[in-house]
Motif scaffolding. Sequence first.
Motif, short mmCIF file in Angstrom:
data_model
loop_
_atom_site.label_atom_id
_atom_site.label_comp_id
_atom_site.label_asym_id
_atom_site.label_seq_id
_atom_site.Cartn_x
_atom_site.Cartn_y
_atom_site.Cartn_z
N UNK A 37 15.32 3.28 -1.61
CA UNK A 37 15.05 2.66 -0.32
C UNK A 37 15.32 1.26 -0.80
N UNK A 38 14.73 0.84 -1.83
CA UNK A 38 14.83 -0.61 -2.51
C UNK A 38 16.14 -0.89 -2.71
N UNK A 39 16.90 0.01 -3.51
CA UNK A 39 18.42 -0.35 -3.55
C UNK A 39 18.99 -0.34 -2.68
N UNK A 40 18.80 0.42 -1.51
CA UNK A 40 19.58 0.35 -0.33
C UNK A 40 19.45 -0.95 0.46
N UNK A 41 18.20 -1.46 0.19
CA UNK A 41 17.92 -2.75 0.90
C UNK A 41 18.41 -3.94 0.30
N UNK A 42 18.85 -3.78 -0.89
CA UNK A 42 19.49 -5.06 -1.63
C UNK A 42 20.83 -4.80 -1.71
N UNK A 43 21.64 -3.67 -1.80
CA UNK A 43 23.09 -3.62 -1.67
C UNK A 43 23.62 -2.98 -0.47
N UNK A 83 0.78 -1.11 0.14
CA UNK A 83 0.08 -0.02 -0.01
C UNK A 83 0.78 1.32 -0.02
N UNK A 84 2.15 1.16 0.28
CA UNK A 84 2.72 2.30 0.27
C UNK A 84 3.94 2.18 -0.71
N UNK A 85 4.17 3.18 -1.49
CA UNK A 85 5.24 3.32 -2.41
C UNK A 85 6.67 3.17 -1.98
N UNK A 86 7.55 2.22 -2.44
CA UNK A 86 8.89 1.89 -2.11
C UNK A 86 9.81 2.88 -3.00
N UNK A 87 10.46 3.86 -2.70
CA UNK A 87 11.19 4.60 -3.92
C UNK A 87 12.39 3.46 -4.19
N UNK A 100 9.25 4.68 -8.12
CA UNK A 100 9.42 3.68 -7.39
C UNK A 100 8.38 2.68 -7.54
N UNK A 101 8.12 1.53 -6.88
CA UNK A 101 7.25 0.53 -6.89
C UNK A 101 6.15 0.32 -5.71
N UNK A 102 5.24 -0.57 -5.73
CA UNK A 102 4.33 -0.74 -4.94
C UNK A 102 3.57 -1.98 -4.89
N UNK A 103 3.14 -2.55 -4.17
CA UNK A 103 2.55 -3.79 -4.01
C UNK A 103 1.07 -3.40 -3.39
N UNK A 104 -0.10 -3.69 -4.03
CA UNK A 104 -1.31 -3.13 -3.53
C UNK A 104 -1.71 -3.88 -2.10
#
Lengths: 219, 450
Positions: free
Chosen positions: A173-179, A166-170, A213-217
């Motif tokens: 944010x996602x890149x910093x989670x992955x790397x 429900x919240x957009x992840x920039x 970014x991306x989001x999941x409903x």
Amino acid sequence: MQILLVEDDHALASALQEALRQQDYAINVVASGEAALYVISTDPPDLVILDLGLPDIDGIEVLKRVRQKEHDLPILLLTARAQVEDKISGLDSGADDYLAKPFEMEELFARLRVLARRLNTSKTAEIAIGEVSLDINLKTVSLGGTELELSRKEYMLLKSLMENAGRVQTRHTLESRLYSWGEEVASNALEVHIHHLRKKLGSDFIKTIRGVGYKVQQP
Amino acid sequence: MKSIRVFLVAVILAVITLFSFMAALKGYNSSMAEADSLFDRQLQETAQLIANIHPKSTANNIDHESSFAFQIWREDHLLASSLNAPTTLIAPLAPGFDYNNFAGYRWRTVAYFDQSDQYWVVVAERTDLRYTLAENVVLESILPVLLALPLIGLLIWAIVGRGLMPLRKLADELGNKQADDLSPIPYGSSSKELEQIVLSSNKLLARLERSLLREKQFASDAAHELRTPISTLKVQIHNLRRELPENSQSLFELTATTERLGHIVEQILDLYRTSPDQYNASLTLIDLTALVQEVLAEEFSRFEVKSQSLEFDGQSCLISGDRFALTTLLLNLLSNANKYTPAKGQINVSVNETDGQVVLKVEDSGSGIPEQHYQAVFERFYRVGGDRHQSGEPGCGLGLAIVERIVEFHAASIAIEPSSFTTGTAFLISFPAVQGDSVSVPGRLHNKLS
């Protein structure tokens, strides 16, 4: 789940108590920092909702004292001060999350769900959204009951998105989670992982917000 | 701006010069009078001397260039004369001194009647030469004063400077103060004359600090006092939803009004917090693109509700700014775009760097702002079409006033133009770019927004 609400405003405290009770949370209310410290030391709750503006001790001080003894107790700050500095000092002092007044109840419930999941009880270790379900303990993902083969990075990406459904992840944010810091990241690495996830989960599950970014409903 | 030092030095030098010259003039006059009577006596004696000597024998000894000339007359006959004297009478034959002109010069003359020989002796002396001596004497006394004037000036400059030191110290003290530094001025070393100024300034500073503190306190109190009851209202509305039928009109109205109340309170607090004398933010290096992405991610749901498409385009761009203020600015622009763009509309946000400017652009395919309203929309509580705004959206008209303040605070500029869609508005905000390698952030831009 047992929640301790520390809030000196009686009207808000009783309204929140009612709302949370309807969501099947067991909730205790105290109106001062001293009382909160006493309850936490004698009958520790599963989660604390702490208002920063307390009549006796400053909320940040309460937070620091709790953190000295209870390292893992999830604490959600609630405050009328919405300044960035307050948010930073709250999170620096060991709060798990931060919600500025006035807030939407749905927002509060969402934050509580995320915090509760961190408690790692079997009931909350699974995030299910539509056909997709993700088990945090087993680190597995299944689509319509069939387990999927995901790479470690794909799993982490999906977990981040589903935890924050429900919240957009920039992208940032996602890149910093992955790397980790300093790791060389190809500019389209994130797109590649998302592309793979979409092939496995169906193209509608992850929504793109172009340039953001991306989001999941939300379920 | 006049300098006290320059003024004092100029005035003192002028006074010294004036009095030196007045004294010199007086000295010149009395020296001249003195010299006059001295030379006159000499002239008289010369006349007597010539009269006592045989007139013929002296005639050829005085040349043309001499400062002296004489004639000896018996009735109408010129008995003898110096070579430089004409043959006509050089002075009337009456006893006493006089001035006369002949041979191209002005002469002081004296006529002397010799009783025993019954002839007139007329002696003349050139006035220009006779005063040379006197003038030299006077000049000698003035010259040192003239030559010393620059030296005296320097000395006065230094002394005045020394005397004004406490004032300069005080001025530096005040000048070095940060705009938000309201601590008292130390006055231990100051002079008696400045004590009252320092004391009064300190009192003023203390009063200002107290009132600013009170106002800050008010803002934070007001925030708390207003936000908590609004939160309560929201929670109670949530609880009511269970008890009331799904389509309750009262509940719908209550929700909308509470939203509006919350919005106005936030806007007033924002406006207050971004007011120049309150706003005490520190500018830091900020990647505007990253910040915009964060805010867009946070705000996405409100666009989703209206099925509006939201797109962002931009590269990492550094500006010097305040995170809280910039977030507030973005929220206001996005909120406007969201409100005044119909469902399924398009909102594009971009960040671009061109010619040393980082341009943030927020454009929508909404109803647009008529050009004649471009300036007025920045005024507080102004809404296009007044309260009967055609969109039917609630608003208090503070958003763009807040935006403009934040723009000023960042030394940025704002422009409104038609959007690149068929309808709608584009807001362009240009910030001065900060080069990635130079991490010099301009100091506090805290003060003086007009």
